[in-house]
Enzyme design. Structure first.
Site, mmCIF file in Angstrom:
data_model
loop_
_atom_site.group_PDB
_atom_site.id
_atom_site.type_symbol
_atom_site.label_atom_id
_atom_site.label_comp_id
_atom_site.label_asym_id
_atom_site.label_seq_id
_atom_site.Cartn_x
_atom_site.Cartn_y
_atom_site.Cartn_z
ATOM 1 C CG ASP A 193 -1.899 1.149 1.215
ATOM 2 O OD1 ASP A 193 -2.610 1.306 0.214
ATOM 3 O OD2 ASP A 193 -1.944 1.898 2.211
ATOM 4 C CG MET A 274 -9.806 7.937 3.593
ATOM 5 S SD MET A 274 -11.203 7.846 2.442
ATOM 6 C CE MET A 274 -11.036 9.399 1.576
ATOM 7 N NE ARG A 275 -0.531 5.651 2.131
ATOM 8 C CZ ARG A 275 -0.544 4.991 3.268
ATOM 9 N NH1 ARG A 275 -1.016 3.758 3.310
ATOM 10 N NH2 ARG A 275 -0.095 5.537 4.375
ATOM 11 C CB ALA A 276 -6.889 4.084 -2.927
ATOM 12 C CB VAL A 279 -2.363 7.401 -4.535
ATOM 13 C CG1 VAL A 279 -1.561 6.975 -5.762
ATOM 14 C CG2 VAL A 279 -1.503 7.280 -3.284
#
Length: 663
Positions: A193, A274-276, A279
């Site tokens: 991730d 929420m990183r997706a 990014v």
């Protein structure tokens, strides 16, 4: 200095080149993970990227590459005087798989710190990579403790080195690029991730393109300098485009419509956290800047999803990577902002400025279909040969309790059996063998104390010599070689029974993945035994072999045991520190040849003589049970469990039983 292969001379691999260029435009995207088979220009493209990166202004004499306008206030080489700086190329630092912790984060001179109170710090690779590229080839083979250090530095933008109360901190912001061959094992989800984008690469099946690859490589090998000179104009054009895109990036507008498409896409594919979303937003913005636009379009969001989401939607190592593009297009169309947004754009011209360059359906198998035989009318795969019963699907995997190897090992770090490791709880002290890595302070002081008067100590400081230093010995967990020996004979062929057996093995494979083990698979049926999968770190490869395993014929139990014993013998020569655990899956029957039961018993006693830990999974069913698996476990010097007892809520005493029998 070796002349790198020009980035613009790489043939094909549009996704790979685009992902690298987007990170050059916006390092905030978060790096690239390149997955693919060997010989697909992964390392070549990454090393070529460094030549395209804009130059840096750094404070003169600073070992940590501080920027003149905003130096790190905590820099170990600081404080820095204003004005003195130099310009140099961005560095690409390679992290070897076998690197030590000190090589990665840096090392403190413990002797000077104790005796003089001086923080003598030697920077590591994280300091060298600050404001540059940190490249990890075969990142999936990196030791867990190095992965943890990388995660911390990538998350905080700084590296901390602490040894017995002496600490050093320095900035460590870098573009993380990793390459890996999935056949050698998967990455931990936490590290997976952390990479902003992921790219799947494969060798072209187009003859003309393969010819051009060979032609360019041979020309480069014959004259690297001359070959690079012929591509200098293209390299300069791409470098100028990167600089222009960086300057345009702050002006790019990410509208509410594009944000809504990003959020809807991440929700539709059920990615964690929420990183997706973040990014994807950064990637879409970088795509717009790379194209010379100030508005993010639907085509940017689509391309960002194809690069940022495939590695985030995997729930376990047996899930096939990739993204359902039809579902992606439907989501973008449903939440599209205007009629001008085209959810299925033309990928653009071939080259680094093109679009995603996704492979055509004929270029790669979809999902798991390529790994399975053609299904029949009953939904089951068709048999792959005469005299065989068709392979059946595994039942749903379940959580198992830990099986461990008795005693104290010294193998590679993992999560299964007790071992002496570089990390874990401190259990004692010894003289260091080579460089000191973990100081045992009390033992060091105790060793130095009796000699203070003879050494002429006159002040408050302790007079410490090299011979006084003591290395802390620690106990943690190691990974093992879990060798599955699976009975695929006719006695195991009942569909419901074999489905349960495969489900149990699949569950143990998932457990092996989580515990950082190597796995191997030996099967026996008919007239002999086969090594279906030599020892490897790729548990998904083992799962694929298990899925297509046919059944039928006699039960050559002794042949299976002898083949497994031979596999362990060879693996012991390759990796003597890794201890094995044999998991024999059988009902205990032995047929075929003269005295098959006696032969199986003699073969089993070879494992007991070698002290190999073993577990027999008893697959016998029905109202009448012969108890053959239990007898076989006694010959092996191991223990026997039923399929039901393998479940986590049913085998609480299994590990203790294994250890008691081995004691």
């Amino acid at each position: 200095m070796t002349t790198p292969f020009p980035f613009t001379a790489v043939v094909g691999q549009d996704d790979l080149r685009l992902a690298l260029l987007l990170n050059a435009v916006s390092p905030a995207v978060g790096g690239v993970l390149v997955r693919g088979e060997k010989g697909t220009a992964k390392s070549t493209a990454v090393r070529a990227l460094s030549a395209l990166m804009p130059t840096l202004d750094v404070v003169s004499g600073c070992r940590f590459s501080c920027a003149p306008g905003s130096p790190d206030p905590g820099c170990p080489d600081g404080p820095h005087e204003a004005g003195a700086f130099e310009t140099r190329a961005a560095r690409m630092v390679e992290l070897p798989v076998g690197a030590s912790e000190d090589r990665l984060v840096g090392a403190l001179d413990i002797e000077r710190a104790l005796s003089e109170g001086v923080k003598a710090f030697e920077p590591g690779l994280l300091a060298d990579a600050h404001r540059g590229i940190l490249y990890v080839d075969e990142v999936n083979l990196l030791h867990d403790h190095l992965v943890d250090l990388l995660l911390d530095a990538a998350a905080m933008g700084a590296s901390y080195v602490e040894r017995e109360g002496v600490s050093v901190r320095h900035a460590a912001r870098f573009l993380l690029v990793g390459t890996m061959n999935p056949e050698e094992g998967e990455l931990r989800p936490q590290l997976l991730d952390r990479f902003g984008l992921t790219v799947e690469v494969a060798a072209s099946r187009e003859p003309d393109q393969r010819v051009e690859v060979v032609r360019r490589r041979l020309a480069y090998d014959d004259d690297p300098g001359g070959f690079a000179a012929r591509w200098a104009e293209e390299e300069a054009a791409v470098r100028a485009r990167i600089i222009a895109a960086r300057e345009l990036l702050p002006s790019v507008r990410l509208g509410d419509g594009a944000l809504r498409q990003i959020a809807a896409t991440c929700a539709a594919f059920e990615v964690d956290g929420m990183r997706a979303d973040i990014v994807m937003a950064r990637t879409a913005t970088a795509l717009a800047a790379w194209a010379g636009r100030t508005d993010v379009l639907a085509e940017d969001v689509r391309q960002a999803a194809l690069l940022a989401l495939p590695h985030r939607r995997r729930r376990n190592p047996f899930d096939a990577p990739g993204l359902d593009e039809d579902k992606l297009d439907e989501t973008l169309e449903e939440f599209g902002g205007s009629d001008d947004d085209d959810p299925d754009p033309d990928p653009g011209p071939d080259g680094p400025g093109g679009g995603g360059g996704q492979p055509e359906p004929d270029d790669a198998p979809q999902g798991d279909a390529a790994a399975r035989p053609e299904a029949g009318e009953d939904g089951q795969p068709q048999p792959s040969g005469a005299g065989e019963q068709s392979a059946v699907r595994a039942s749903e995997p379940f959580r198992t309790k830990a099986l461990s190897v008795p005693g104290l090992g010294e193998g590679a770090a993992g999560r299964r059996s007790r071992a002496r490791t570089e990390h874990g709880r401190t259990t004692g002290a010894r003289r260091p063998r080579g460089a000191l890595t973990k100081l045992h302070l009390a033992a060091t002081v105790q060793a130095a104390a009796p000699h203070q008067r003879a050494r002429g100590r006159s002040g408050p400081g302790l007079v410490v010599r090299r011979d006084d230093l003591r290395q802390a010995t620690r106990e943690g967990r190691e990974g093992n070689l879990v060798l599955f020996v699976v009975d695929a004979s006719g006695s195991m062929a009942a569909r419901q029974r074999m489905s349960a057996v495969k489900g149990a093995v699949l569950s143990l494979l998932l457990d092996a993945y989580q515990r950082r083990d190597k796995v191997g698979l030996v099967t026996f049926r008919g007239s002999g035994a086969d090594v279906a999968l030599p020892p490897t770190s790729s548990v998904d490869a083992a799962a694929a072999r298990l899925e297509t395993l046919p059944t039928g014929g006699r039960t050559p139990l002794s042949a299976g045991l002898l083949r497994a014993h031979d596999v362990l013998r060879v693996e012991r020569l390759r990796d003597p520190a890794r201890r094995p655990l044999v998991v024999l899956v059988t009902d205990g029957r032995a047929t075929g040849g003269p005295e098959p039961v006696a032969l199986a018993g003699r073969a089993a006693r070879l494992f007991a003589a070698d002290g190999v830990a073993s577990v027999v999974v008893d697959c016998e069913s029905g109202p009448v049970r012969l108890g053959l698996a239990g007898q076989l476990a006694g010959e092996l010097g191991g223990t026997a469990v039923t399929l039901d007892e393998l479940r986590a809520d049913s085998i609480a005493g299994l590990v203790k039983d294994v250890q008691r029998r081995a004691a």
